[in-house]
Design a protein around this motif. Structure first.
Motif, PDB file in Angstrom:
ATOM      1  N   CYS A  27       0.839  -1.195   0.000  1.00  0.00           N
ATOM      2  CA  CYS A  27       0.000   0.000   0.000  1.00  0.00           C
ATOM      3  C   CYS A  27       0.878   1.251   0.000  1.00  0.00           C
ATOM      4  CB  CYS A  27      -0.911   0.014   1.219  1.00  0.00           C
ATOM      5  SG  CYS A  27      -2.133  -1.297   1.188  1.00  0.00           S
ATOM      6  N   ARG A  28       0.340   2.307  -0.567  1.00  0.00           N
ATOM      7  CA  ARG A  28       1.081   3.560  -0.691  1.00  0.00           C
ATOM      8  C   ARG A  28       1.323   4.220   0.670  1.00  0.00           C
ATOM      9  NH1 ARG A  28      -0.572   8.911  -1.125  1.00  0.00           N
ATOM     10  NH2 ARG A  28      -2.732   8.262  -1.180  1.00  0.00           N
ATOM     11  N   GLU A  29       0.327   4.165   1.541  1.00  0.00           N
ATOM     12  CA  GLU A  29       0.422   4.888   2.807  1.00  0.00           C
ATOM     13  C   GLU A  29      -0.288   4.104   3.900  1.00  0.00           C
ATOM     14  OE1 GLU A  29      -0.331   9.461   4.078  1.00  0.00           O
ATOM     15  OE2 GLU A  29      -1.933   8.528   2.933  1.00  0.00           O
ATOM     16  N   ILE A  30       0.361   3.970   5.051  1.00  0.00           N
ATOM     17  CA  ILE A  30      -0.240   3.326   6.210  1.00  0.00           C
ATOM     18  C   ILE A  30      -0.219   4.335   7.357  1.00  0.00           C
ATOM     19  CG2 ILE A  30      -0.081   1.451   7.889  1.00  0.00           C
ATOM     20  CD1 ILE A  30       1.284  -0.209   5.696  1.00  0.00           C
ATOM     21  N   ILE A  31      -1.402   4.606   7.898  1.00  0.00           N
ATOM     22  CA  ILE A  31      -1.552   5.558   8.992  1.00  0.00           C
ATOM     23  C   ILE A  31      -2.055   4.794  10.204  1.00  0.00           C
ATOM     24  CG2 ILE A  31      -2.765   7.628   9.786  1.00  0.00           C
ATOM     25  CD1 ILE A  31      -3.115   8.270   6.714  1.00  0.00           C
ATOM     26  N   ILE A  32      -1.321   4.894  11.300  1.00  0.00           N
ATOM     27  CA  ILE A  32      -1.685   4.238  12.554  1.00  0.00           C
ATOM     28  C   ILE A  32      -2.157   5.297  13.530  1.00  0.00           C
ATOM     29  CG2 ILE A  32      -0.875   2.810  14.482  1.00  0.00           C
ATOM     30  CD1 ILE A  32      -0.725   1.361  11.782  1.00  0.00           C
ATOM     31  N   VAL A  33      -3.359   5.126  14.083  1.00  0.00           N
ATOM     32  CA  VAL A  33      -3.856   6.001  15.141  1.00  0.00           C
ATOM     33  C   VAL A  33      -4.017   5.120  16.364  1.00  0.00           C
ATOM     34  CG1 VAL A  33      -5.650   7.615  15.863  1.00  0.00           C
ATOM     35  CG2 VAL A  33      -5.065   7.430  13.432  1.00  0.00           C
ATOM     36  N   ASP A  63     -13.450  10.295  16.272  1.00  0.00           N
ATOM     37  CA  ASP A  63     -12.453  11.356  16.154  1.00  0.00           C
ATOM     38  C   ASP A  63     -11.100  10.802  15.754  1.00  0.00           C
ATOM     39  OD1 ASP A  63     -14.335  13.276  16.776  1.00  0.00           O
ATOM     40  OD2 ASP A  63     -13.774  13.403  18.904  1.00  0.00           O
ATOM     41  N   SER A  64     -10.768   9.608  16.208  1.00  0.00           N
ATOM     42  CA  SER A  64      -9.514   8.972  15.826  1.00  0.00           C
ATOM     43  C   SER A  64      -9.501   8.662  14.329  1.00  0.00           C
ATOM     44  CB  SER A  64      -9.292   7.667  16.608  1.00  0.00           C
ATOM     45  OG  SER A  64      -9.093   7.946  17.967  1.00  0.00           O
ATOM     46  N   ARG A  65     -10.625   8.187  13.806  1.00  0.00           N
ATOM     47  CA  ARG A  65     -10.729   7.952  12.364  1.00  0.00           C
ATOM     48  C   ARG A  65     -10.534   9.251  11.585  1.00  0.00           C
ATOM     49  NH1 ARG A  65     -15.893   4.786  13.182  1.00  0.00           N
ATOM     50  NH2 ARG A  65     -15.156   2.706  13.624  1.00  0.00           N
ATOM     51  N   ASN A  66     -11.158  10.294  12.053  1.00  0.00           N
ATOM     52  CA  ASN A  66     -11.042  11.591  11.387  1.00  0.00           C
ATOM     53  C   ASN A  66      -9.599  12.100  11.422  1.00  0.00           C
ATOM     54  OD1 ASN A  66     -13.734  11.703  10.673  1.00  0.00           O
ATOM     55  ND2 ASN A  66     -14.316  12.797  12.538  1.00  0.00           N
ATOM     56  N   LEU A  67      -8.906  11.911  12.537  1.00  0.00           N
ATOM     57  CA  LEU A  67      -7.502  12.309  12.625  1.00  0.00           C
ATOM     58  C   LEU A  67      -6.689  11.588  11.577  1.00  0.00           C
ATOM     59  CD1 LEU A  67      -5.129  13.711  14.110  1.00  0.00           C
ATOM     60  CD2 LEU A  67      -5.026  11.683  15.571  1.00  0.00           C
ATOM     61  N   GLY A  68      -6.896  10.306  11.421  1.00  0.00           N
ATOM     62  CA  GLY A  68      -6.162   9.535  10.422  1.00  0.00           C
ATOM     63  C   GLY A  68      -6.472   9.972   9.011  1.00  0.00           C
ATOM     64  N   ALA A  69      -7.700  10.380   8.755  1.00  0.00           N
ATOM     65  CA  ALA A  69      -8.104  10.779   7.411  1.00  0.00           C
ATOM     66  C   ALA A  69      -7.610  12.166   7.038  1.00  0.00           C
ATOM     67  CB  ALA A  69      -9.627  10.732   7.293  1.00  0.00           C
TER      68      ALA A  69
END
Length: 70
Positions: A27-33, A63-69
């Motif tokens: 994957c191009r980008e992996i974001i961990i919250v 809110d955690s999902r929104n931070l990651g997005a």
């Protein structure tokens, strides 16, 4: 490499995060919250996917999902 960005919410996921990240290596980008893990979740993330973005927060799930997005 696939043009896909992944957001993963974690909390004490040491037992599972390794296999999850290995399956997403193309994957191009992996974001961990992370919600403040007390185990070695973040250590594993940084070792397996050093280019991933990691945010540590005490926010609720939406809110955690929104931070990651963002």
């Amino acid at each position: 490499m696939k043009n896909i960005s992944i957001i993963i919410l974690t909390l004490n996921e040491e037992a599972y995060i390794k296999n999850t990240l290995l399956s997403l290596r193309n994957c191009r980008e992996i974001i961990i919250v992370d919600g403040g893990s007390k185990d070695r979740t973040i250590e594993f993330v940084k070792k397996i996917c050093p280019a991933s973005k990691v945010y540590i927060t005490k926010m609720n799930i939406p809110d955690s999902r929104n931070l990651g997005a963002n």
